[in-house]
Design an enzyme around this catalytic site. Structure first.
Site, PDB file in Angstrom:
ATOM      1  N   TYR A 143      36.428  44.507   6.619  1.00  0.00           N
ATOM      2  CA  TYR A 143      35.626  44.586   5.860  1.00  0.00           C
ATOM      3  C   TYR A 143      34.217  45.445   6.080  1.00  0.00           C
ATOM      4  O   TYR A 143      33.578  45.991   5.407  1.00  0.00           O
ATOM      5  CB  TYR A 143      35.286  43.272   5.176  1.00  0.00           C
ATOM      6  CG  TYR A 143      36.426  42.349   4.461  1.00  0.00           C
ATOM      7  CD1 TYR A 143      36.151  42.728   3.085  1.00  0.00           C
ATOM      8  CD2 TYR A 143      37.706  41.840   5.180  1.00  0.00           C
ATOM      9  CE1 TYR A 143      37.450  42.372   2.251  1.00  0.00           C
ATOM     10  CE2 TYR A 143      38.410  41.270   4.016  1.00  0.00           C
ATOM     11  CZ  TYR A 143      38.502  41.770   2.666  1.00  0.00           C
ATOM     12  OH  TYR A 143      39.307  41.161   2.507  1.00  0.00           O
ATOM     13  N   VAL A 144      34.492  44.647   7.334  1.00  0.00           N
ATOM     14  CA  VAL A 144      32.533  44.891   7.572  1.00  0.00           C
ATOM     15  C   VAL A 144      33.097  46.607   8.243  1.00  0.00           C
ATOM     16  O   VAL A 144      32.171  47.661   7.920  1.00  0.00           O
ATOM     17  CB  VAL A 144      32.327  44.550   9.443  1.00  0.00           C
ATOM     18  CG1 VAL A 144      30.923  45.654  10.100  1.00  0.00           C
ATOM     19  CG2 VAL A 144      31.810  43.011   8.834  1.00  0.00           C
ATOM     20  N   ASP A 203      42.045  51.929  13.417  1.00  0.00           N
ATOM     21  CA  ASP A 203      42.483  50.498  13.611  1.00  0.00           C
ATOM     22  C   ASP A 203      44.212  50.078  13.804  1.00  0.00           C
ATOM     23  O   ASP A 203      44.441  51.115  13.863  1.00  0.00           O
ATOM     24  CB  ASP A 203      42.527  50.070  11.942  1.00  0.00           C
ATOM     25  CG  ASP A 203      42.728  48.460  12.310  1.00  0.00           C
ATOM     26  OD1 ASP A 203      41.795  48.036  11.553  1.00  0.00           O
ATOM     27  OD2 ASP A 203      42.874  47.796  11.801  1.00  0.00           O
ATOM     28  N   THR A 235      36.300  38.874  15.091  1.00  0.00           N
ATOM     29  CA  THR A 235      36.157  37.757  16.930  1.00  0.00           C
ATOM     30  C   THR A 235      36.754  36.057  15.556  1.00  0.00           C
ATOM     31  O   THR A 235      35.454  35.479  15.448  1.00  0.00           O
ATOM     32  CB  THR A 235      34.962  37.676  17.168  1.00  0.00           C
ATOM     33  OG1 THR A 235      34.651  37.560  15.803  1.00  0.00           O
ATOM     34  CG2 THR A 235      34.554  38.732  17.359  1.00  0.00           C
ATOM     35  N   ARG A 284       9.750  27.380  12.412  1.00  0.00           N
ATOM     36  CA  ARG A 284       9.233  27.552  14.164  1.00  0.00           C
ATOM     37  C   ARG A 284      10.056  26.928  14.689  1.00  0.00           C
ATOM     38  O   ARG A 284       8.795  25.553  14.789  1.00  0.00           O
ATOM     39  CB  ARG A 284       7.669  28.060  14.503  1.00  0.00           C
ATOM     40  CG  ARG A 284       6.977  29.372  14.055  1.00  0.00           C
ATOM     41  CD  ARG A 284       5.783  30.222  14.238  1.00  0.00           C
ATOM     42  NE  ARG A 284       4.909  28.029  14.559  1.00  0.00           N
ATOM     43  CZ  ARG A 284       3.968  28.087  15.362  1.00  0.00           C
ATOM     44  NH1 ARG A 284       3.538  28.917  16.313  1.00  0.00           N
ATOM     45  NH2 ARG A 284       3.143  26.802  15.716  1.00  0.00           N
ATOM     46  N   PHE A 286       8.103  21.058  18.574  1.00  0.00           N
ATOM     47  CA  PHE A 286       8.125  19.293  18.106  1.00  0.00           C
ATOM     48  C   PHE A 286       8.686  18.770  16.938  1.00  0.00           C
ATOM     49  O   PHE A 286       8.907  19.441  16.376  1.00  0.00           O
ATOM     50  CB  PHE A 286       7.366  18.786  18.984  1.00  0.00           C
ATOM     51  CG  PHE A 286       7.532  17.533  19.806  1.00  0.00           C
ATOM     52  CD1 PHE A 286       8.753  16.898  20.395  1.00  0.00           C
ATOM     53  CD2 PHE A 286       7.000  16.274  19.323  1.00  0.00           C
ATOM     54  CE1 PHE A 286       8.903  15.481  21.010  1.00  0.00           C
ATOM     55  CE2 PHE A 286       7.064  14.871  20.075  1.00  0.00           C
ATOM     56  CZ  PHE A 286       8.248  14.532  20.981  1.00  0.00           C
ATOM     57  N   GLY A 346       7.114  13.736  11.721  1.00  0.00           N
ATOM     58  CA  GLY A 346       6.727  12.846  11.586  1.00  0.00           C
ATOM     59  C   GLY A 346       5.142  12.690  10.665  1.00  0.00           C
ATOM     60  O   GLY A 346       5.771  13.217   9.522  1.00  0.00           O
ATOM     61  N   CYS A 379       4.366  10.955   5.180  1.00  0.00           N
ATOM     62  CA  CYS A 379       5.776  11.458   4.183  1.00  0.00           C
ATOM     63  C   CYS A 379       6.995  11.669   4.420  1.00  0.00           C
ATOM     64  O   CYS A 379       7.884  11.316   4.001  1.00  0.00           O
ATOM     65  CB  CYS A 379       4.926  12.539   3.523  1.00  0.00           C
ATOM     66  SG  CYS A 379       3.568  12.339   3.049  1.00  0.00           S
ATOM     67  N   LYS A 395       0.199  16.036  13.874  1.00  0.00           N
ATOM     68  CA  LYS A 395      -0.160  16.661  14.142  1.00  0.00           C
ATOM     69  C   LYS A 395      -1.511  17.315  14.338  1.00  0.00           C
ATOM     70  O   LYS A 395      -2.092  16.341  14.023  1.00  0.00           O
ATOM     71  CB  LYS A 395       0.266  17.861  12.409  1.00  0.00           C
ATOM     72  CG  LYS A 395      -0.601  17.615  11.502  1.00  0.00           C
ATOM     73  CD  LYS A 395       0.254  18.767  10.357  1.00  0.00           C
ATOM     74  CE  LYS A 395      -1.073  17.792   8.699  1.00  0.00           C
ATOM     75  NZ  LYS A 395      -0.142  18.482   7.950  1.00  0.00           N
TER      76      LYS A 395
HETATM   77  N1  LIG Z   1      33.532  39.983   6.216  1.00  0.00           N
HETATM   78  C1  LIG Z   1      31.894  39.480   6.497  1.00  0.00           C
HETATM   79  O1  LIG Z   1      31.493  39.436   6.109  1.00  0.00           O
HETATM   80  C2  LIG Z   1      31.321  39.822   7.909  1.00  0.00           C
HETATM   81  C3  LIG Z   1      29.462  39.819   7.780  1.00  0.00           C
HETATM   82  C4  LIG Z   1      29.463  40.321   9.163  1.00  0.00           C
HETATM   83  C5  LIG Z   1      29.865  39.513  10.533  1.00  0.00           C
HETATM   84  N2  LIG Z   1      30.676  39.814  10.526  1.00  0.00           N
HETATM   85  C6  LIG Z   1      31.831  40.123  11.070  1.00  0.00           C
HETATM   86  O2  LIG Z   1      32.377  41.464  11.362  1.00  0.00           O
HETATM   87  C7  LIG Z   1      33.571  40.969  12.525  1.00  0.00           C
HETATM   88  C8  LIG Z   1      34.879  41.100  11.658  1.00  0.00           C
HETATM   89  O3  LIG Z   1      34.377  41.128  10.534  1.00  0.00           O
HETATM   90  P1  LIG Z   1      35.471  41.530   9.540  1.00  0.00           P
HETATM   91  O4  LIG Z   1      35.963  40.611   7.855  1.00  0.00           O
HETATM   92  O5  LIG Z   1      35.679  42.589   8.860  1.00  0.00           O
HETATM   93  O6  LIG Z   1      37.460  41.347  10.244  1.00  0.00           O
HETATM   94  P2  LIG Z   1      39.045  41.507   9.370  1.00  0.00           P
HETATM   95  O7  LIG Z   1      39.288  41.160   9.978  1.00  0.00           O
HETATM   96  O8  LIG Z   1      39.177  41.975   8.098  1.00  0.00           O
HETATM   97  O9  LIG Z   1      38.918  43.314  10.380  1.00  0.00           O
HETATM   98  C9  LIG Z   1      39.251  43.524  11.661  1.00  0.00           C
HETATM   99  C10 LIG Z   1      39.527  44.581  11.698  1.00  0.00           C
HETATM  100  O10 LIG Z   1      40.235  44.519  13.219  1.00  0.00           O
HETATM  101  C11 LIG Z   1      41.083  45.399  13.147  1.00  0.00           C
HETATM  102  N3  LIG Z   1      41.630  45.260  15.048  1.00  0.00           N
HETATM  103  C12 LIG Z   1      42.118  44.256  15.896  1.00  0.00           C
HETATM  104  N4  LIG Z   1      41.757  44.627  16.556  1.00  0.00           N
HETATM  105  C13 LIG Z   1      42.206  45.815  16.642  1.00  0.00           C
HETATM  106  C14 LIG Z   1      41.972  46.630  17.572  1.00  0.00           C
HETATM  107  N5  LIG Z   1      42.494  46.512  18.902  1.00  0.00           N
HETATM  108  N6  LIG Z   1      41.782  47.821  17.584  1.00  0.00           N
HETATM  109  C15 LIG Z   1      41.632  47.927  16.416  1.00  0.00           C
HETATM  110  N7  LIG Z   1      41.417  47.227  15.118  1.00  0.00           N
HETATM  111  C16 LIG Z   1      41.787  46.686  15.587  1.00  0.00           C
HETATM  112  C17 LIG Z   1      42.133  44.636  12.792  1.00  0.00           C
HETATM  113  O11 LIG Z   1      43.455  45.060  11.840  1.00  0.00           O
HETATM  114  C18 LIG Z   1      41.294  44.898  10.987  1.00  0.00           C
HETATM  115  O12 LIG Z   1      41.828  45.711  10.436  1.00  0.00           O
HETATM  116  C19 LIG Z   1      33.677  39.214  12.273  1.00  0.00           C
HETATM  117  O13 LIG Z   1      33.211  39.846  14.107  1.00  0.00           O
HETATM  118  C20 LIG Z   1      32.873  38.853  11.888  1.00  0.00           C
HETATM  119  O14 LIG Z   1      32.508  37.854  12.284  1.00  0.00           O
HETATM  120  C21 LIG Z   1      31.746  39.827   9.315  1.00  0.00           C
END
Ligand SMILES: NC(=O)c1ccc[n+]([C@@H]2O[C@H](COP(=O)([O-])OP(=O)(O)OC[C@H]3O[C@@H](n4cnc5c(N)ncnc54)[C@H](O)[C@@H]3O)[C@@H](O)[C@H]2O)c1
Length: 431
Positions: free
Chosen positions: A3-4, A23, A79, A252, A255, A258, A261, A317
């Site tokens: 997705y990202v 990928d 991750t 922020r 501490f 309290g 309220c 405070k």
């Molecule tokens: N999905 C979200 O909305 C979002 C938003 C912000 C941050 N993130 C973070 O971004 C990261 C990715 O999220 P995502 O939702 O895109 O994950 P995803 O599972 O959709 O995509 C991960 C991709 O990495 C590929 N991959 C795995 N091992 C690989 C390798 N060795 N070499 C190349 N490609 C490889 C997978 O095949 C997969 O296509 C995560 O750490 C997530 O927490 C996600």
């Protein structure tokens, strides 16, 4: 190209960058190379098609080839949570190692940008050494590393990419983040440079806050519904307050809270929910969490041994003499209970003038307070080995700074001048 990666790739291509998607999933690579989108996301198919037609995006399963043909590697592999609850970093480790191996065959400068969400310090402590080892060169030697968190939301990811609230780039080592900042030229959003560890922690703060906001709204919704109210109207009006509710107020670290309220009203909400048989796991634990924070301050003091303590600030405070449910009164009470010798200074608190419920509270909680309250900062500091700053006005802070050498300072307020002093055993409550 999850997705990202897919969203960012298509958006960077739209901005004019040449993007190579990498990928391990050959199906995703083939999809991109035929103008398709590897994930379902509003508007992404059209954007991918456009980038493909313009020759701005291609994909490969070969990271070595991609690194050799590019200037910047953006890493956004998954991750996920491992079975033991820790973060699974296998994919990230594999990618970083292959980037490093490719760099052994490349003499031009290269920038590595981690975009996957990783625990604070991962980029500095784990990725940096493995990248340097695999690349056979150190950061600064034609190699830059940074962490650039992604804040996009699935379903609105393309809009979020082009209109982010901010762009944050956390650098590792002495090198700046100029390469990464330049990537975003053309996006109208403030860019903040910080360290990689702070940028990593920010991502967790944002997601935890969003989760807490939703849970807060839902717990209020559940209790209001149970007493026959439409919580949406209450929360609509709640959001109209941009000074205290939807604002940086109360965000922020410092501490405990309290006063007359907040604790009382929290108890009332929890009580209301109980009578309506509604469980509020988050709100009913807030006072306990607040108490833990007082316990943290107490532990910081106790760890330094049983010595004479100077406590600055007593009211809940600054600028008030209201002592009711003040966390500093609770702290003082615990210190006295554990045998600490205490001297207290709060210019706004004149015990002789306390009346009503305020006086009753003090007579009940720490009746011998008058013995401990002094009339000046100097008198409070005399003989004290540990100085606790609950809150103090500027001139009192100046007196503390002048007298702090050789003593311990427990800072619950955030006095940066004290943190810098060389001869002070300093500890802050959240820093
Ligand atoms: N999905 C979200 O909305 C979002 C938003 C912000 C941050 N993130 C973070 O971004 C990261 C990715 O999220 P995502 O939702 O895109 O994950 P995803 O599972 O959709 O995509 C991960 C991709 O990495 C590929 N991959 C795995 N091992 C690989 C390798 N060795 N070499 C190349 N490609 C490889 C997978 O095949 C997969 O296509 C995560 O750490 C997530 O927490 C996600």
């Amino acid at each position: 190209m999850g997705y990202v990666g897919a969203v960012s790739g298509a958006c960077f291509a739209r901005m004019g960058h040449e993007v190579i998607g990498i990928d391990v999933n050959r199906g995703k690579v083939d999809t991109i190379n035929t103008g398709g989108s590897p994930v379902v996301e509003e508007g992404l198919s059209a954007l991918m098609q456009e980038a493909h037609t313009a020759g701005k995006i291609s994909a490969t399963v070969d990271p070595i080839e991609a690194v050799l043909r590019s200037d910047i590697s953006l890493v956004s592999v998954g991750t996920p949570t491992a079975t033991d609850g820790t973060q699974a970093l296998g994919a990230l480790d594999a990618v970083v190692t292959s980037i490093g191996q490719a760099l052994r065959r490349k003499s031009e400068p290269h920038t590595v940008v981690v975009r996957s969400t990783v625990m604070p310090r991962t980029t500095e402590d784990r990725i940096r050494p493995s990248l340097e080892q695999a690349a056979g060169r150190r950061l600064g030697d034609r190699l830059e590393l940074s962490f650039n968190p992604e804040f996009l939301r699935e379903g609105a990811a393309i809009k979020d990419f082009f209109h982010p609230p901010f762009i944050v780039v956390g650098g590792v080592g002495a090198e700046g983040c100029s390469q990464v900042n330049a990537l975003y030229n053309g996006i109208d959003a403030p860019i903040f440079s910080t360290t990689a560890s702070i940028a990593e922690s920010l991502k967790y703060a944002c997601n935890a806050f969003h989760a807490v906001k939703i849970t807060f709204a839902n717990e209020m919704g559940a209790v209001f519904k149970a007493i026959g109210l439409d919580s949406r109207e209450a929360m609509r009006l709640f959001c109209e307050d941009r000074d205290l509710n939807i604002s940086p107020a109360y965000l922020r670290p410092g501490f405990a809270f309290g006063g007359s309220c907040l604790p009382k009203e929290l108890r009332a909400i929890v009580g209301m929910a109980k009578s309506a048989r509604v469980d509020l796991p988050m709100l009913s634990n807030v006072l306990q969490s607040n108490d833990q924070h007082i316990a943290r301050a107490f532990d910081m003091i106790q760890r330094r041994g049983r010595r004479k303590v100077a406590l600055f600030g007593l009211a809940f405070k600054p600028g008030t003499d209201d002592l009711r449910e003040s966390p500093l009164v609770t702290l003082a009470e615990r210190l006295i209970g554990k045998g600490f010798e205490l001297a207290i200074f709060d210019r706004s608190v004149d015990l002789a003038r306390l009346t009503g419920t305020n006086l009753e509270y003090i007579e009940r909680e720490i009746p011998h307070l008058d013995r401990l309250v002094t009339n000046s900062a100097e008198e409070t500091l005399a003989g004290a080995r540990t100085i606790v700053i609950g809150h103090a006005p500027r001139d009192v802070v100046d007196s503390i700074v002048g007298a702090a050498a050789g003593r311990c300072v427990i800072d619950l307020q955030g006095v940066s001048a004290l943190k810098e002093l060389p001869d002070v055993d300093y500890e802050g409550i959240c820093w």
